[in-house]
Design an enzyme around this catalytic site. Structure first.
Site, PDB file in Angstrom:
ATOM      1  N   GLY A  56       0.807  -1.894   4.284  1.00  0.00           N
ATOM      2  CA  GLY A  56       1.266  -0.510   4.174  1.00  0.00           C
ATOM      3  C   GLY A  56       2.444  -0.241   5.090  1.00  0.00           C
TER       4      GLY A  56
ATOM      5  N   SER B 199       0.827  -1.204   0.000  1.00  0.00           N
ATOM      6  CA  SER B 199       0.000   0.000   0.000  1.00  0.00           C
ATOM      7  C   SER B 199       0.863   1.257   0.000  1.00  0.00           C
ATOM      8  CB  SER B 199      -0.937   0.020   1.203  1.00  0.00           C
ATOM      9  OG  SER B 199      -1.574   1.286   1.245  1.00  0.00           O
TER      10      SER B 199
ATOM     11  N   HIS C 101      -7.913   1.182  -4.711  1.00  0.00           N
ATOM     12  CA  HIS C 101      -8.914   1.061  -3.657  1.00  0.00           C
ATOM     13  C   HIS C 101      -9.592   2.419  -3.486  1.00  0.00           C
ATOM     14  CE1 HIS C 101      -9.616   0.450   0.986  1.00  0.00           C
ATOM     15  NE2 HIS C 101     -10.747   0.481   0.305  1.00  0.00           N
TER      16      HIS C 101
ATOM     17  N   MET D 246     -11.887   4.844  -1.830  1.00  0.00           N
ATOM     18  CA  MET D 246     -12.668   5.210  -0.643  1.00  0.00           C
ATOM     19  C   MET D 246     -13.358   6.520  -0.970  1.00  0.00           C
ATOM     20  SD  MET D 246      -9.858   3.963   2.108  1.00  0.00           S
ATOM     21  CE  MET D 246      -8.604   3.888   0.844  1.00  0.00           C
TER      22      MET D 246
ATOM     23  N   ASP E 255      -7.000  -5.791   4.385  1.00  0.00           N
ATOM     24  CA  ASP E 255      -6.342  -4.487   4.308  1.00  0.00           C
ATOM     25  C   ASP E 255      -6.508  -3.759   5.631  1.00  0.00           C
ATOM     26  OD1 ASP E 255      -5.287  -2.039   3.490  1.00  0.00           O
ATOM     27  OD2 ASP E 255      -7.001  -1.516   2.218  1.00  0.00           O
ATOM     28  N   GLY E 256      -5.375  -3.428   6.241  1.00  0.00           N
ATOM     29  CA  GLY E 256      -5.382  -2.665   7.491  1.00  0.00           C
ATOM     30  C   GLY E 256      -4.682  -3.430   8.596  1.00  0.00           C
ATOM     31  N   GLY E 257      -3.536  -2.907   9.026  1.00  0.00           N
ATOM     32  CA  GLY E 257      -2.819  -3.521  10.147  1.00  0.00           C
ATOM     33  C   GLY E 257      -2.224  -4.884   9.816  1.00  0.00           C
TER      34      GLY E 257
ATOM     35  N   MET F  43     -11.982  -5.119   4.860  1.00  0.00           N
ATOM     36  CA  MET F  43     -11.207  -4.158   5.657  1.00  0.00           C
ATOM     37  C   MET F  43     -11.005  -4.701   7.069  1.00  0.00           C
ATOM     38  SD  MET F  43     -10.465  -1.487   3.726  1.00  0.00           S
ATOM     39  CE  MET F  43      -9.609  -0.691   5.067  1.00  0.00           C
TER      40      MET F  43
ATOM     41  N   ASP G 282      -4.512   3.793  -2.490  1.00  0.00           N
ATOM     42  CA  ASP G 282      -5.643   4.238  -1.674  1.00  0.00           C
ATOM     43  C   ASP G 282      -6.109   5.625  -2.072  1.00  0.00           C
ATOM     44  OD1 ASP G 282      -6.110   2.113   0.303  1.00  0.00           O
ATOM     45  OD2 ASP G 282      -4.028   2.519   0.871  1.00  0.00           O
TER      46      ASP G 282
ATOM     47  N   HIS H 111      -1.006  -1.375  -4.160  1.00  0.00           N
ATOM     48  CA  HIS H 111      -2.328  -0.986  -3.655  1.00  0.00           C
ATOM     49  C   HIS H 111      -2.367   0.541  -3.559  1.00  0.00           C
ATOM     50  CE1 HIS H 111      -5.967  -1.736  -1.145  1.00  0.00           C
ATOM     51  NE2 HIS H 111      -5.583  -0.645  -0.510  1.00  0.00           N
TER      52      HIS H 111
ATOM     53  N   MET I 264      -8.724   8.486  -1.459  1.00  0.00           N
ATOM     54  CA  MET I 264      -9.685   8.965  -0.452  1.00  0.00           C
ATOM     55  C   MET I 264     -10.202  10.328  -0.870  1.00  0.00           C
ATOM     56  SD  MET I 264      -7.727   7.928   3.043  1.00  0.00           S
ATOM     57  CE  MET I 264      -6.785   6.394   3.164  1.00  0.00           C
TER      58      MET I 264
ATOM     59  N   GLY J 227      -9.472   4.900   6.071  1.00  0.00           N
ATOM     60  CA  GLY J 227      -9.164   6.327   6.181  1.00  0.00           C
ATOM     61  C   GLY J 227      -7.715   6.624   6.546  1.00  0.00           C
ATOM     62  N   PHE J 228      -7.119   5.720   7.297  1.00  0.00           N
ATOM     63  CA  PHE J 228      -5.764   5.975   7.775  1.00  0.00           C
ATOM     64  C   PHE J 228      -4.949   4.692   7.829  1.00  0.00           C
ATOM     65  CE2 PHE J 228      -8.642   9.124   9.446  1.00  0.00           C
ATOM     66  CZ  PHE J 228      -7.991  10.317   9.134  1.00  0.00           C
ATOM     67  N   GLY J 229      -3.633   4.844   7.589  1.00  0.00           N
ATOM     68  CA  GLY J 229      -2.731   3.711   7.750  1.00  0.00           C
ATOM     69  C   GLY J 229      -2.306   3.608   9.211  1.00  0.00           C
TER      70      GLY J 229
HETATM   71  C1  DX5 Z   1      -6.652   2.316   5.017  1.00  0.00           C
HETATM   72  C2  DX5 Z   1      -6.139   1.837   3.695  1.00  0.00           C
HETATM   73  C3  DX5 Z   1      -5.052   0.844   3.763  1.00  0.00           C
HETATM   74  C4  DX5 Z   1      -3.796   1.329   4.443  1.00  0.00           C
HETATM   75  C5  DX5 Z   1      -3.255   0.181   5.212  1.00  0.00           C
HETATM   76  O1  DX5 Z   1      -7.811   3.037   4.819  1.00  0.00           O
HETATM   77  O2  DX5 Z   1      -7.177   1.246   2.953  1.00  0.00           O
HETATM   78  O3  DX5 Z   1      -4.727   0.348   2.473  1.00  0.00           O
HETATM   79  O4  DX5 Z   1      -2.792   1.771   3.571  1.00  0.00           O
HETATM   80  O5  DX5 Z   1      -2.172   0.633   5.915  1.00  0.00           O
HETATM   81  P1  DX5 Z   1      -1.550  -0.204   7.113  1.00  0.00           P
HETATM   82  O6  DX5 Z   1      -0.953  -1.428   6.508  1.00  0.00           O
HETATM   83  O7  DX5 Z   1      -0.538   0.743   7.662  1.00  0.00           O
HETATM   84  O8  DX5 Z   1      -2.653  -0.494   8.057  1.00  0.00           O
HETATM   85 ZN    ZN Z   2      -6.573   0.278   1.095  1.00  0.00          ZN
END
Ligand code: DX5
Ligand code: ZN
Length: 214
Positions: free
Chosen positions: A195, A6, A64, A66, A173-175, A135, A33, A31, A35, A140-142
């Site tokens: 990410g 990401s 992706h 959003m 996706d996420g964490g 998800m 993102d 990937h 937004m 919204g945030f990494g």
């Molecule tokens: C969050 C994004 C993710 C994000 C994941 O809204 O959709 O793709 O980049 O980042 P990490 O891996 O840091 O959670």
């Molecule tokens: Zn994403």
């Protein structure tokens, strides 16, 4: 598992080099993102920035979206070089029609589910989909924590796709890091979107190889 890096966690001032690093590390996909500041409380980049990255790698671009109105920009993302378009089932887009337009453009289709949306929400669209993105954080945030309680959702979608004989990919996706990727693979996911863990890794190639073994 396949690894999709990401770019949200990359250095935006050096996107060309960062995307080349993703390729050198052996990742399978990029990937991206997008937004819109409406669907999620954050704003990133759109078609022109994706088009600027496109000449720097041959990797698969998974976009992706959003966005509240992802359907309005399908053609622009296709033109920018998207290989697949992932949009949220919770957006205002007419789902069936948007999937049909994406397919007609020769691009892979994917629907994304926020944490509070049940697995069953995608069942009516499964035969129109190449991928489903579950998800594992609120979008919204990494840099947020992986929600392991999303795994039954992954398993339910995998089971339904299997029952219907559909070759569906399921992304988380996420964490996602080496540890959570294991949990996701066991639940039935086959693509890990990574990410922060990817871009902060001392050795992104080693992390990628580890996750690809799962
Ligand atoms: C969050 C994004 C993710 C994000 C994941 O809204 O959709 O793709 O980049 O980042 P990490 O891996 O840091 O959670
Ligand atoms: Zn994403």
């Amino acid at each position: 598992m396949k690894v999709s890096a990401s770019m949200l966690a990359s250095d935006f001032s050096r996107l060309a080099e960062e995307v080349r690093l993703v390729e050198r590390a052996g990742a399978d996909m990029v990937h991206l993102d997008v937004m819109d500041g409406v669907f999620v409380p954050n704003l990133t980049f759109g078609p022109p920035v994706i088009a600027a990255m496109r000449p720097h790698t041959n990797l698969f671009f998974d976009v992706h979206l959003m966005m509240q109105y992802p359907d309005r920009l399908v053609d622009a993302f296709v033109k920018a070089g998207a290989d697949s378009i992932n949009f949220h089932i919770e957006s205002a887009a007419p789902v069936q029609e948007t999937l049909r337009r994406i397919r007609e453009a020769g691009v892979k289709t994917a629907l994304t589910l926020k944490p509070n949306t049940p697995a069953e929400a995608v069942f009516p669209y499964l035969d129109q989909l190449d991928m489903v993105l579950v998800m594992t954080v609120e979008p919204g945030f990494g840099g947020q924590k992986f929600m392991a309680d999303m795994m039954p959702k992954v398993t339910a979608i995998r089971k339904e796709a299997g029952r219907r004989g559909l070759p569906l990919s399921i992304q988380v996706d996420g964490g996602v890091n080496e540890e959570s990727a294991k949990v996701a693979a066991a639940a039935g996911a086959d693509i890990a979107v990574i990410g922060s863990a990817f871009f902060k890794a001392a050795d992104p190639a080693a992390l990628t190889a580890e996750v690809q073994k799962l």
